[in-house]
Design a protein around this motif. Structure first.
Motif, mmCIF file in Angstrom:
data_model
loop_
_atom_site.group_PDB
_atom_site.id
_atom_site.type_symbol
_atom_site.label_atom_id
_atom_site.label_comp_id
_atom_site.label_asym_id
_atom_site.label_seq_id
_atom_site.Cartn_x
_atom_site.Cartn_y
_atom_site.Cartn_z
ATOM 1 N N GLN A 260 10.269 4.547 -1.890
ATOM 2 C CA GLN A 260 10.119 3.603 -3.004
ATOM 3 C C GLN A 260 8.870 3.206 -3.403
ATOM 4 O OE1 GLN A 260 12.099 3.271 -0.546
ATOM 5 N NE2 GLN A 260 14.117 3.025 -1.126
ATOM 6 N N ARG A 261 8.422 2.637 -4.751
ATOM 7 C CA ARG A 261 7.275 1.836 -4.787
ATOM 8 C C ARG A 261 7.173 0.554 -3.898
ATOM 9 N NH1 ARG A 261 8.530 3.359 -10.087
ATOM 10 N NH2 ARG A 261 6.646 4.513 -11.275
ATOM 11 N N ILE A 262 5.802 0.462 -3.291
ATOM 12 C CA ILE A 262 5.746 -0.558 -2.498
ATOM 13 C C ILE A 262 4.337 -1.336 -2.902
ATOM 14 C CG2 ILE A 262 5.722 -1.325 -0.152
ATOM 15 C CD1 ILE A 262 7.008 1.029 1.020
ATOM 16 N N GLY A 263 4.468 -2.528 -3.059
ATOM 17 C CA GLY A 263 3.393 -3.261 -3.222
ATOM 18 C C GLY A 263 2.863 -4.323 -2.226
ATOM 19 N N PHE A 264 1.587 -4.606 -2.197
ATOM 20 C CA PHE A 264 1.086 -5.492 -1.048
ATOM 21 C C PHE A 264 0.401 -6.655 -1.800
ATOM 22 C CE2 PHE A 264 -1.740 -7.065 1.954
ATOM 23 C CZ PHE A 264 -1.074 -7.567 2.921
ATOM 24 N N PHE A 265 0.519 -7.994 -1.475
ATOM 25 C CA PHE A 265 -0.315 -8.761 -2.013
ATOM 26 C C PHE A 265 -0.857 -9.670 -0.829
ATOM 27 C CE2 PHE A 265 -2.094 -12.712 -4.006
ATOM 28 C CZ PHE A 265 -2.713 -12.291 -5.176
ATOM 29 N N LEU A 266 -2.137 -9.681 -0.717
ATOM 30 C CA LEU A 266 -3.021 -10.571 0.420
ATOM 31 C C LEU A 266 -3.276 -11.965 -0.240
ATOM 32 C CD1 LEU A 266 -4.183 -10.759 3.446
ATOM 33 C CD2 LEU A 266 -6.450 -10.131 1.956
ATOM 34 N N LEU B 218 -7.006 -0.811 8.097
ATOM 35 C CA LEU B 218 -7.454 -0.327 6.942
ATOM 36 C C LEU B 218 -6.584 0.802 6.182
ATOM 37 C CD1 LEU B 218 -11.218 -0.642 6.883
ATOM 38 C CD2 LEU B 218 -9.909 -2.322 5.630
ATOM 39 N N ARG B 219 -6.100 1.773 7.207
ATOM 40 C CA ARG B 219 -5.166 3.052 6.740
ATOM 41 C C ARG B 219 -4.011 2.289 6.512
ATOM 42 N NH1 ARG B 219 -7.780 5.377 11.333
ATOM 43 N NH2 ARG B 219 -8.984 7.214 10.938
ATOM 44 N N ASP B 220 -3.479 1.680 6.849
ATOM 45 C CA ASP B 220 -2.277 0.731 6.556
ATOM 46 C C ASP B 220 -2.207 0.470 5.001
ATOM 47 O OD1 ASP B 220 -1.099 0.604 9.303
ATOM 48 O OD2 ASP B 220 -1.952 -1.264 9.833
ATOM 49 N N LEU B 221 -3.341 -0.099 4.587
ATOM 50 C CA LEU B 221 -3.455 -0.278 3.073
ATOM 51 C C LEU B 221 -2.931 0.865 2.323
ATOM 52 C CD1 LEU B 221 -6.468 -2.924 3.095
ATOM 53 C CD2 LEU B 221 -4.042 -3.212 2.983
ATOM 54 N N LEU B 222 -3.329 1.936 2.511
ATOM 55 C CA LEU B 222 -3.346 3.163 1.932
ATOM 56 C C LEU B 222 -1.799 3.718 1.910
ATOM 57 C CD1 LEU B 222 -6.373 5.370 3.300
ATOM 58 C CD2 LEU B 222 -6.037 3.461 1.248
ATOM 59 N N ALA B 223 -0.779 3.070 2.563
ATOM 60 C CA ALA B 223 0.546 3.226 2.370
ATOM 61 C C ALA B 223 1.278 2.677 1.169
ATOM 62 C CB ALA B 223 1.329 2.935 3.556
ATOM 63 N N TYR B 224 0.375 1.830 0.472
ATOM 64 C CA TYR B 224 0.963 1.121 -0.463
ATOM 65 C C TYR B 224 0.572 1.519 -1.970
ATOM 66 C CZ TYR B 224 1.845 -2.686 2.858
ATOM 67 O OH TYR B 224 2.318 -3.367 3.796
ATOM 68 N N ASP B 225 1.467 1.349 -2.952
ATOM 69 C CA ASP B 225 0.950 1.896 -4.297
ATOM 70 C C ASP B 225 -0.044 1.155 -5.036
ATOM 71 O OD1 ASP B 225 2.859 4.433 -4.353
ATOM 72 O OD2 ASP B 225 4.309 2.900 -4.067
ATOM 73 N N LEU B 226 0.263 -0.297 -4.633
ATOM 74 C CA LEU B 226 -0.856 -1.201 -5.349
ATOM 75 C C LEU B 226 -1.159 -2.350 -4.153
ATOM 76 C CD1 LEU B 226 -1.977 -2.694 -7.815
ATOM 77 C CD2 LEU B 226 0.203 -3.877 -7.938
ATOM 78 N N LEU C 136 3.873 -6.939 -10.883
ATOM 79 C CA LEU C 136 4.793 -6.169 -10.776
ATOM 80 C C LEU C 136 4.880 -5.344 -11.790
ATOM 81 C CD1 LEU C 136 7.839 -8.709 -9.790
ATOM 82 C CD2 LEU C 136 6.694 -6.998 -8.510
ATOM 83 N N ASN C 137 4.580 -5.509 -13.111
ATOM 84 C CA ASN C 137 3.923 -4.488 -14.051
ATOM 85 C C ASN C 137 3.316 -3.586 -13.671
ATOM 86 O OD1 ASN C 137 5.947 -5.794 -15.974
ATOM 87 N ND2 ASN C 137 4.166 -6.920 -17.000
ATOM 88 N N GLU C 138 2.194 -3.769 -13.206
ATOM 89 C CA GLU C 138 1.002 -2.893 -12.711
ATOM 90 C C GLU C 138 1.596 -1.978 -11.350
ATOM 91 O OE1 GLU C 138 -3.757 -2.534 -11.223
ATOM 92 O OE2 GLU C 138 -2.657 -4.335 -11.503
ATOM 93 N N LEU C 139 2.310 -2.729 -10.738
ATOM 94 C CA LEU C 139 3.325 -1.795 -9.652
ATOM 95 C C LEU C 139 3.975 -0.838 -10.342
ATOM 96 C CD1 LEU C 139 3.800 -1.148 -6.586
ATOM 97 C CD2 LEU C 139 5.462 -3.019 -6.709
ATOM 98 N N GLU C 140 4.932 -1.188 -11.503
ATOM 99 C CA GLU C 140 5.599 -0.265 -12.026
ATOM 100 C C GLU C 140 4.952 0.890 -12.516
ATOM 101 O OE1 GLU C 140 9.219 -0.096 -12.180
ATOM 102 O OE2 GLU C 140 8.638 -1.116 -10.255
ATOM 103 N N GLU C 141 3.641 0.695 -13.078
ATOM 104 C CA GLU C 141 2.878 1.897 -13.616
ATOM 105 C C GLU C 141 2.374 2.678 -12.903
ATOM 106 O OE1 GLU C 141 -0.204 -0.652 -15.576
ATOM 107 O OE2 GLU C 141 1.017 -1.495 -17.052
#
Length: 480
Positions: A150-156, A176-184, A455-460
């Motif tokens: 699925q699309r996965i986003g993360f916000f700090l 830092l590598r963990d961040l690369l699992a996210y789409d946004l 969320l709009n940016e994540l969907e893109e």
């Protein structure tokens, strides 16, 4: 978008008659209601047995909530330990307070793995997952390791330091590598985005396009992670309404009566070494020393609700504040005037809104902050016909957009005193002009708009055809 799955470290199961929620919680609940969704996280409860991932579920006002309990040792290692003894000071540029313990680092990974195992069976193929904050950084990678497509986003929600600071963390490259699992991946400000890009560039062997904020990993299958900044706001109109009502409530009326014709400076934070609380006390003390015209003419009311009492640095901070407040009052108080009113417990949000509206000055001086919503709440609470003045640390994320504030470096007590003096003497016309500009920005940049934009940016984001491999929780086999 299908269902929205919100994941945060702590989820308070809703109850009828619960107190007014903050702007962030309201925004997330609204978007969950509109899309249909689930809020997942830790229940806040600990057990003596192992962390089993057993779910507690409830449905309330169209939203599903699911929580798990944590084993006491996992809680100590994951939350009190790694999250708050290591990541919190690191991300707030306080390397000297970082207390690394490999067992705590292992607990941090283990709890994120347990979260992923508990969450994975609840997910549908079209769900969008939105993970929040520093406690949950590895969760996206753990979900990918279990096969999540699925699309996965993360916000700090807190600051992101540059590599010169971030590199102090043992195994910094792994986080830092963990961040690369996210789409946004989202942060609060342009300054934090720059810090994150700097850490990724120097900490990993990868390519970054700083202009468009895209990171392409140089290992495994191709995955593009979008990096961006989205400033959180508040529910501005709702908070303004609460402030208007609360200003005529019993607590605000008691405050008004106790002040007489004196002016009021107000600050309200959780007790934390990032908030610059000793520095603002020194600044207020310097105001009374350097500008004696304010003696017996102004009172500083500070709420510093105790938190994380198990951490030694927080206990030390409490003692320092007690000493500073006592010294100022001892040096300057009169029999009918106490310069500093200091409350070391939580005050209801509605009550604070009324105090903000009464206050001539809002004093917000963090040494480092992702955003700082207190600054925005103070401005939203003001009377348009007689607004107060915001004195704001230049290190707060809010300083990027709140041009009407008087900015100050909290490390300079004399400069803070000068800005406080300026705020207390500012003519009405200038106060109105400064407030109107900030209020217009707050009405545009609300919590709901923040959630919608992210969320709009994540969907893109375009998902890879094949799910990424090699992001296993142990990080084995990953090479740059």
């Amino acid at each position: 978008m299908g269902r929205l799955i919100v994941v945060s470290n702590r989820v308070a199961l809703p109850r009828r008659g619960e107190p007014t929620a903050g702007g962030l919680a309201v925004a997330l609940k609204d978007v969950l209601k509109s899309n249909g969704g689930l809020w997942f996280g830790w229940s806040g409860e600990t057990t003596k047995g192992p962390t089993t991932g057993e779910l507690k579920t409830v449905r309330y006002q169209g939203i599903d909530y699911a929580t798990i309990d944590l084993n006491e040792n996992d809680y100590k290692g994951f939350y009190a330990g790694y999250s708050n003894n290591i990541l919190w000071p690191l991300f707030h540029f306080r390397i000297g307070l970082l207390e690394y313990d490999r067992k705590q680092a292992d607990a941090y990974r283990r709890v994120n793995r347990d979260f992923a195992k508990a969450l994975m069976p609840l997910l549908g193929p079209d769900d969008t997952i939105w993970i929040h904050d520093y406690q949950m950084i590895p969760l996206g990678a753990e979900l990918r390791a279990l096969g999540a497509k699925q699309r996965i986003g993360f916000f700090l929600h807190i600051p992101f330091p540059p590599w010169a600071v971030f590199s102090a963390l043992p195994d910094a490259d792994r986080l830092l590598r963990d961040l690369l699992a996210y789409d946004l991946v989202g942060v609060q400000t342009q300054r934090d985005l720059s810090g994150m890009i700097d850490s990724l560039r120097h900490g990993l062997d990868l390519r970054t396009d700083a202009d468009c904020g895209v990171v392409s990993s140089a290992w495994g299958p191709k995955r593009r992670t979008q990096l961006s900044h989205h400033a959180i706001g508040i529910d501005t109109r709702a908070f303004a309404t609460v402030a208007r009502k609360s200003a005529f409530g019993p607590d605000a009326q008691r405050m008004r009566a106790s002040m007489g014709d004196r002016k009021l400076i107000v600050g309200a934070e959780r007790l934390d070494y990032t908030k610059g609380l000793p520095h603002r006390l020194r600044g207020f003390g310097a105001l009374l020393d350097n500008f004696p015209e304010h003696l017996n003419k102004v009172t500083y009311f500070q709420v510093a609700a105790r938190s994380r009492n198990e951490v030694a640095s927080y206990r030390d901070l409490k003692r320092e504040l007690d000493t500073l407040a006592g010294r100022i009052n001892g040096d300057h108080a009169e029999f009918d005037w106490t310069p500093v009113r200091y409350v070391a417990r939580a005050v209801a949000r509605d009550t604070l809104a009324g105090f903000y509206r009464l206050a001539d000055v809002g004093l917000v001086t963090p040494l480092r902050d992702g955003m700082n919503l207190v600054a925005k709440e103070y401005v939203a609470a003001q009377d348009p016909e007689n607004p107060g003045v915001l004195v704001l640390s230049s290190f707060a994320g809010a300083a990027e957009t709140m041009d009407g504030a008087l900015l100050v470096n909290p490390l300079d007590a004399e400069a803070m005193a000068e800005q406080l003096h300026r705020a207390l003497k500012m003519p009405l016309g200038e106060r109105k002009e400064r407030w109107a500009g900030m209020m217009a920005g707050l009405e545009e940049q609300t919590a709901a708009r923040w959630a919608e934009n992210f969320l709009n940016e994540l969907e893109e984001q375009v998902l890879p055809v094949e799910p990424p491999a090699g992001l296993a929780s142990a990080g084995a086999g990953i090479r740059n």
